[in-house]
Design a protein around this motif. Structure first.
Motif, PDB file in Angstrom:
ATOM      1  N   GLN A   1       0.822  -1.210   0.000  1.00  0.00           N
ATOM      2  CA  GLN A   1       0.000   0.000   0.000  1.00  0.00           C
ATOM      3  C   GLN A   1       0.865   1.273   0.000  1.00  0.00           C
ATOM      4  OE1 GLN A   1      -0.993  -2.619   2.460  1.00  0.00           O
ATOM      5  NE2 GLN A   1      -2.001  -3.329   0.575  1.00  0.00           N
ATOM      6  N   GLN A   2       1.970   1.230  -0.724  1.00  0.00           N
ATOM      7  CA  GLN A   2       2.857   2.364  -0.917  1.00  0.00           C
ATOM      8  C   GLN A   2       3.557   2.806   0.374  1.00  0.00           C
ATOM      9  OE1 GLN A   2       0.921   5.561  -3.062  1.00  0.00           O
ATOM     10  NE2 GLN A   2       0.272   4.220  -4.731  1.00  0.00           N
ATOM     11  N   GLN A   3       3.682   1.933   1.341  1.00  0.00           N
ATOM     12  CA  GLN A   3       4.400   2.291   2.561  1.00  0.00           C
ATOM     13  C   GLN A   3       5.872   2.598   2.295  1.00  0.00           C
ATOM     14  OE1 GLN A   3       2.583   2.633   5.440  1.00  0.00           O
ATOM     15  NE2 GLN A   3       4.389   3.722   6.171  1.00  0.00           N
ATOM     16  N   PRO A   4       6.571   1.842   1.420  1.00  0.00           N
ATOM     17  CA  PRO A   4       7.963   2.202   1.119  1.00  0.00           C
ATOM     18  C   PRO A   4       8.092   3.601   0.516  1.00  0.00           C
ATOM     19  CG  PRO A   4       7.531  -0.050   0.427  1.00  0.00           C
ATOM     20  CD  PRO A   4       6.205   0.540   0.795  1.00  0.00           C
TER      21      PRO A   4
ATOM     22  N   ALA B   1      10.361  10.240   3.643  1.00  0.00           N
ATOM     23  CA  ALA B   1      10.869  10.655   4.955  1.00  0.00           C
ATOM     24  C   ALA B   1      12.390  10.742   4.947  1.00  0.00           C
ATOM     25  CB  ALA B   1      10.390   9.688   6.035  1.00  0.00           C
ATOM     26  N   GLY B   2      13.053   9.776   4.300  1.00  0.00           N
ATOM     27  CA  GLY B   2      14.510   9.803   4.223  1.00  0.00           C
ATOM     28  C   GLY B   2      15.021  10.982   3.423  1.00  0.00           C
ATOM     29  N   CYS B   3      14.371  11.255   2.306  1.00  0.00           N
ATOM     30  CA  CYS B   3      14.758  12.411   1.494  1.00  0.00           C
ATOM     31  C   CYS B   3      14.636  13.703   2.284  1.00  0.00           C
ATOM     32  CB  CYS B   3      13.884  12.489   0.243  1.00  0.00           C
ATOM     33  SG  CYS B   3      14.410  11.414  -1.100  1.00  0.00           S
TER      34      CYS B   3
ATOM     35  N   GLU C   1      15.674   2.212   4.710  1.00  0.00           N
ATOM     36  CA  GLU C   1      16.311   1.497   5.814  1.00  0.00           C
ATOM     37  C   GLU C   1      15.742   1.937   7.169  1.00  0.00           C
ATOM     38  OE1 GLU C   1      20.401   2.401   5.212  1.00  0.00           O
ATOM     39  OE2 GLU C   1      20.699   0.849   3.692  1.00  0.00           O
ATOM     40  N   ALA C   2      15.519   3.235   7.341  1.00  0.00           N
ATOM     41  CA  ALA C   2      15.066   3.741   8.642  1.00  0.00           C
ATOM     42  C   ALA C   2      13.586   3.472   8.892  1.00  0.00           C
ATOM     43  CB  ALA C   2      15.346   5.245   8.732  1.00  0.00           C
ATOM     44  N   LYS C   3      12.789   3.387   7.805  1.00  0.00           N
ATOM     45  CA  LYS C   3      11.357   3.075   7.897  1.00  0.00           C
ATOM     46  C   LYS C   3      10.603   4.038   8.820  1.00  0.00           C
ATOM     47  CE  LYS C   3      11.526  -1.877   6.743  1.00  0.00           C
ATOM     48  NZ  LYS C   3      12.899  -1.877   6.213  1.00  0.00           N
ATOM     49  N   GLN C   4      10.882   5.340   8.657  1.00  0.00           N
ATOM     50  CA  GLN C   4      10.178   6.354   9.432  1.00  0.00           C
ATOM     51  C   GLN C   4       9.019   6.926   8.619  1.00  0.00           C
ATOM     52  OE1 GLN C   4      11.012   7.084  12.676  1.00  0.00           O
ATOM     53  NE2 GLN C   4      12.490   5.398  12.465  1.00  0.00           N
ATOM     54  N   GLU C   5       8.010   7.418   9.324  1.00  0.00           N
ATOM     55  CA  GLU C   5       6.901   8.091   8.664  1.00  0.00           C
ATOM     56  C   GLU C   5       7.287   9.539   8.351  1.00  0.00           C
ATOM     57  OE1 GLU C   5       3.440   7.560   7.655  1.00  0.00           O
ATOM     58  OE2 GLU C   5       4.436   5.635   7.432  1.00  0.00           O
ATOM     59  N   PRO C   6       6.902  10.052   7.193  1.00  0.00           N
ATOM     60  CA  PRO C   6       7.211  11.447   6.885  1.00  0.00           C
ATOM     61  C   PRO C   6       6.274  12.398   7.609  1.00  0.00           C
ATOM     62  CG  PRO C   6       5.915  10.505   5.115  1.00  0.00           C
ATOM     63  CD  PRO C   6       6.174   9.380   6.097  1.00  0.00           C
ATOM     64  N   ILE C   7       6.637  13.671   7.598  1.00  0.00           N
ATOM     65  CA  ILE C   7       5.722  14.701   8.078  1.00  0.00           C
ATOM     66  C   ILE C   7       4.506  14.755   7.167  1.00  0.00           C
ATOM     67  CG2 ILE C   7       7.575  16.072   9.116  1.00  0.00           C
ATOM     68  CD1 ILE C   7       7.590  17.804   6.614  1.00  0.00           C
ATOM     69  N   ALA C   8       3.493  15.500   7.570  1.00  0.00           N
ATOM     70  CA  ALA C   8       2.269  15.594   6.768  1.00  0.00           C
ATOM     71  C   ALA C   8       2.570  16.201   5.403  1.00  0.00           C
ATOM     72  CB  ALA C   8       1.228  16.434   7.497  1.00  0.00           C
ATOM     73  N   PRO C   9       1.923  15.696   4.346  1.00  0.00           N
ATOM     74  CA  PRO C   9       2.095  16.325   3.027  1.00  0.00           C
ATOM     75  C   PRO C   9       1.409  17.677   2.979  1.00  0.00           C
ATOM     76  CG  PRO C   9       0.420  14.619   2.922  1.00  0.00           C
ATOM     77  CD  PRO C   9       1.010  14.537   4.296  1.00  0.00           C
TER      78      PRO C   9
END
Length: 448
Positions: free
Chosen positions: A284-287, A293-295, A376-384
């Motif tokens: 479901q597009q989690q990656p 988030a990494g960028c 690799e870090a698998k963090q959630e990004p801030i809100a779009p």
């Protein structure tokens, strides 16, 4: 299967057969500021190099400043004896040069793939990032988009003048997106596109941009990241040459006019596994969210790469679609990282922050490191931005602050190479300080 030398030798001999009037070939590579350096070789000597003769150029040519000068960077340049370093020919890049007054060829050279690559050479930095990703089963597909301005060939006391409309001879001084501009400047734009194709570059869409005399040319999606960056670098060289032939100047300067939009380098990147599955679209597009988030996490530390000079920082927060904070969004051109609408097969990010005069090898390397770190870090990004127009994190907007933010960032030192980071940051710091060593007329008007 042909050996490497046999393949290169066949390429040179075929070129000589097809272009018997070419006597010299420029062997060129991109330095840290994004300028080409190299040597002009007689075609007979090029055949010897292709067959295996050594090709050496000064290692420190890579370290040249924006104006071509050398800076003391550690022991480089002044305490190392200015050693030579091996280069190799890049297969498939020997092409005719059509914009010079005499028949000429050009071919890319690089230290990557030699026995002792130059750690801070831009193409080598990208090559190492791509090699690491491939070993992890990650295969990027990349497409660059470059904006640029056309100016009149003659400067006015050093200042650019608007390009002259070839149909009316009036200055093209009105900002617009009209399709008619493509027709009015059709001769030079068509020549730019055809010349790029002759260089092996896959040119696709041509757009008249908002600024007066501003255009954008897009390249096709390319599964070889090095070749995609080669295309961007070679396109800048050929476009400037073709413009001069037609009586114009073409410039990828980030912000030539304060009142009009700047010129950006937009980079589309999708990631696939060995079977051709889009990695960003899985689960479901989690990656995708992790990659974003990494960028965004690394973006403030990569500003010396994305905005490589004093003028490039002027573009940030400018007239149109230039972000002031690290942010992302779906179908949102105000975002640094935009997610274009697409089907799962073509799901990708569009990185929009870099200026058009940034080094394409380093821009792509920095983007890929951000994506890699996020996966690799698998963090959630801030809100779009689609959910919160105020979403975003600050990034440096001055060079010296940007260099400090980059130099000690652990992920960048690990994934781009500590030696490269140190050399690059010192190069940018010295370039910025050298730029400040001139008093302009306005300073006298204000303070004399």
């Amino acid at each position: 299967m042909k050996s490497h030398a046999a393949t290169l030798l066949a390429e040179v001999r075929t070129f000589r057969q097809n272009h018997p009037d070419v006597r010299y070939v420029d062997l060129i590579a991109l330095d840290i500021p994004g300028h080409f350096y190299g040597k002009r070789y007689p075609i007979e000597m090029l055949e010897k190099v292709a067959a295996g003769s050594p090709l050496k150029l000064p290692q420190n040519a890579v370290l040249l400043g924006a104006q071509g000068g050398l800076f003391k960077i550690g022991d480089y340049c002044f305490n190392d004896g200015d050693p030579d370093a091996n280069r190799r020919l890049v297969p498939g890049t020997l092409k005719p040069v059509s914009w010079e007054s005499q028949p000429l060829g050009q071919m890319l050279i690089t230290s990557d793939g030699t026995e002792a690559p130059i750690e801070f050479e831009p193409r080598e930095v990208l090559a190492k990032v791509l090699e690491r990703l491939h070993h992890k089963g990650i295969h990027p597909v990349v497409a660059f988009e470059l904006e640029f301005y056309l100016f009149d060939k003659k400067l006015d006391h050093g200042l650019p003048q608007f390009a002259r409309d070839p149909l009316s001879d009036d200055a093209d001084d009105q900002p617009n997106l009209h399709i008619e501009r493509l027709s009015r400047f059709g001769d030079v734009l068509d020549d730019m596109a055809q010349t790029a194709k002759d260089q092996g570059i896959d040119i696709t869409v041509i757009t008249a941009e908002l600024g007066p005399g501003q255009f954008e040319i897009n390249f096709g999606h390319q599964g070889d990241g090095l070749r995609a960056a080669d295309w961007a670098a070679l396109f800048c060289r050929s476009t400037r040459g073709v413009a001069l032939k037609h009586g114009y100047r073409a410039s990828f300067m980030a912000k030539p006019y304060l009142q009009f939009p700047g010129s950006g380098m937009h980079v589309h990147v999708s990631l696939y596994d060995g079977a051709g599955n889009n990695l960003l679209a899985a689960h479901q597009q989690q990656p995708l969210r992790h990659a974003v988030a990494g960028c965004l996490e690394l973006l403030p530390h990569c500003m010396p790469i994305f905005s490589p000079n004093h003028n490039a920082f002027r573009r940030l927060g400018g007239t149109v679609n230039a972000a002031t904070r690290a942010c992302w969004g779906f179908e949102d051109r105000d975002a640094c990282v935009r997610i274009p609408e697409s089907d799962p097969r073509n799901l990708r990010i569009e990185h929009r922050l870099a200026s058009a005069d940034a080094n394409p090898y380093l821009v792509l390397a920095a983007i890929l490191v951000g994506l890699e770190h996020g996966l690799e870090a698998k963090q959630e990004p801030i809100a779009p931005l689609n959910e919160d127009r105020a979403s975003g994190t600050d990034f440096p907007v001055e060079m010296l602050d940007a260099v400090r933010a980059m130099q000690h960032q652990a992920v960048l030192r690990d994934k781009l190479g500590a030696e490269f980071v140190d050399v690059y940051c010192e190069n940018k710091r010295q370039d910025h300080l050298a730029f400040q060593q001139e008093i302009h007329a306005r300073e006298y008007r204000w303070f004399l």
